[in-house]
Design a protein around this motif. Structure first.
Motif, mmCIF file in Angstrom:
data_model
loop_
_atom_site.group_PDB
_atom_site.id
_atom_site.type_symbol
_atom_site.label_atom_id
_atom_site.label_comp_id
_atom_site.label_asym_id
_atom_site.label_seq_id
_atom_site.Cartn_x
_atom_site.Cartn_y
_atom_site.Cartn_z
ATOM 1 N N GLN A 4 -26.652 -11.075 -0.930
ATOM 2 C CA GLN A 4 -27.920 -10.950 -1.656
ATOM 3 C C GLN A 4 -28.874 -12.074 -1.267
ATOM 4 N N GLU A 41 -20.589 -11.132 -1.901
ATOM 5 C CA GLU A 41 -21.666 -10.280 -2.420
ATOM 6 C C GLU A 41 -22.875 -11.131 -2.815
ATOM 7 N N TRP A 42 -22.623 -12.260 -3.448
ATOM 8 C CA TRP A 42 -23.709 -13.163 -3.852
ATOM 9 C C TRP A 42 -24.444 -13.690 -2.619
ATOM 10 N N THR A 75 -28.113 -10.334 -10.227
ATOM 11 C CA THR A 75 -27.421 -11.343 -9.443
ATOM 12 C C THR A 75 -26.008 -10.872 -9.177
ATOM 13 N N ALA A 76 -25.589 -10.904 -7.918
ATOM 14 C CA ALA A 76 -24.256 -10.447 -7.563
ATOM 15 C C ALA A 76 -23.204 -11.338 -8.205
ATOM 16 N N GLY A 80 -30.489 -15.792 -7.950
ATOM 17 C CA GLY A 80 -29.287 -16.610 -8.007
ATOM 18 C C GLY A 80 -29.521 -18.104 -7.917
ATOM 19 N N GLU A 129 -27.390 -19.935 -10.461
ATOM 20 C CA GLU A 129 -25.978 -19.979 -10.068
ATOM 21 C C GLU A 129 -25.751 -20.990 -8.951
ATOM 22 N N PHE A 183 -18.861 -19.355 -3.458
ATOM 23 C CA PHE A 183 -19.602 -18.188 -3.934
ATOM 24 C C PHE A 183 -18.978 -16.930 -3.338
ATOM 25 N N GLN A 194 -19.906 -13.647 -8.786
ATOM 26 C CA GLN A 194 -19.304 -14.686 -7.982
ATOM 27 C C GLN A 194 -18.058 -15.202 -8.680
#
Length: 282
Positions: free
Chosen positions: A43, A39-40, A3-4, A81, A84, A36, A6
């Motif tokens: 993804q 990058e997240w 997971t990217a 994610g 998240e 967020f 955040q």
């Protein structure tokens, strides 16, 4: 799956409950910038792109929302994610403030207005109930998270603030206002152009529409639906997850999931069709 990273939002207790409730009950929409990381979201965008192609290749996998527009309901474990996303402190703060501490996630999916999508008719996503019309309470919310930086030619989301309280007695199916009321919505209209990482939340009763996408790029947006207990919107969706995935989630999150547990994921049967959007555009 990874997971990217955040940013860490503020603890939920630090958000302004009165401000959140004031925005939802007055304008019918509010938002939070950079909830967020880019990058997240990138993804997430990769995941939705793959899921969209799979849905288009599957009979009834994508539901029409007008010309060159689709809605696809997905499984929480289809995306990286998810924890998240639903564990974001601002999302939690909004849900608790507006819907109460026993709020329930009932839907996850995404909309894709593709190039060539036309203006939708002004509409609500479902009819208002007596709880809103008589008791003046809002019992559901829709969170939106764009996976791209929205530009003016990409068919931005358009909303008429304050119209969640409008009398629907003249609406077709309780959802589609007559064209004689369009002037009211145009006068109040706001075009939303969020960037990657921004999150918005609205009452789905606030009159809104997707506008024409005149670009050569799609505008995917994640949709997360949340109910107060008893709202009943879960009946329109097939919010399911495997028992293994469900058991892996924190107990504090499981108590907010109104879902169907299965041993193996099944294709989603889309129950929330909006006939007036499938039949044409404004």
């Amino acid at each position: 799956m990874t997971t990217a990273p955040q940013p860490k939002p503020e603890p939920a207790a630090q958000y302004d409950v009165a401000g959140i409730m004031g925005a939802i009950y007055s304008d019918g929409i509010t938002g939070f910038k950079e909830a967020f990381s880019r990058e997240w979201v990138a993804q997430l965008g990769e995941d939705l792109t793959g899921l969209y192609q799979q849905a288009l290749a599957r009979p009834s996998g994508a539901v029409g929302r007008g010309t060159n527009r689709h809605y696809v309901e997905i499984h929480p474990e289809d995306i990286r994610g998810f924890v998240e996303l639903v564990g974001n402190p601002w999302i939690h703060a909004v849900c608790e403030a507006v819907l109460g501490p026993q709020y329930q996630f009932v839907e996850i999916g995404f909309d894709v207005p593709n190039p060539g999508a036309r203006d939708q008719p002004w509409h609500r996503d479902f009819p208002a109930t007596a709880q809103t019309l008589v008791e003046r309470r809002l019992n559901s919310l829709a969170f939106n998270l764009t996976t791209v930086d929205v530009e003016p030619d990409m068919g931005p989301f358009e909303i008429a603030p304050g119209t969640q309280w409008d009398d629907p007695s003249s609406y077709d199916h309780g959802m589609f206002p007559p064209t004689s009321l369009y002037g009211r919505y145009q006068a109040r209209s706001q075009l939303k152009m969020p960037r990657m990482g921004d999150v918005s939340v609205r009452s789905a009763l606030t009159i809104h529409r997707g506008t024409a996408n005149q670009s050569n790029k799609p505008r995917p947006v994640l949709v997360l639906g949340v109910d107060a207990p008893g709202a009943g919107n879960h009946e329109k969706h097939d919010f399911q997850m495997t028992r293994r995935f469900y058991d892996s989630l924190p107990a504090s999150l499981r108590e907010h999931l109104l879902c169907r547990l299965v041993d193996q994921l099944e294709p989603v049967v889309q129950g929330h069709t909006i006939e007036g959007l499938m039949m044409g555009d404004a």
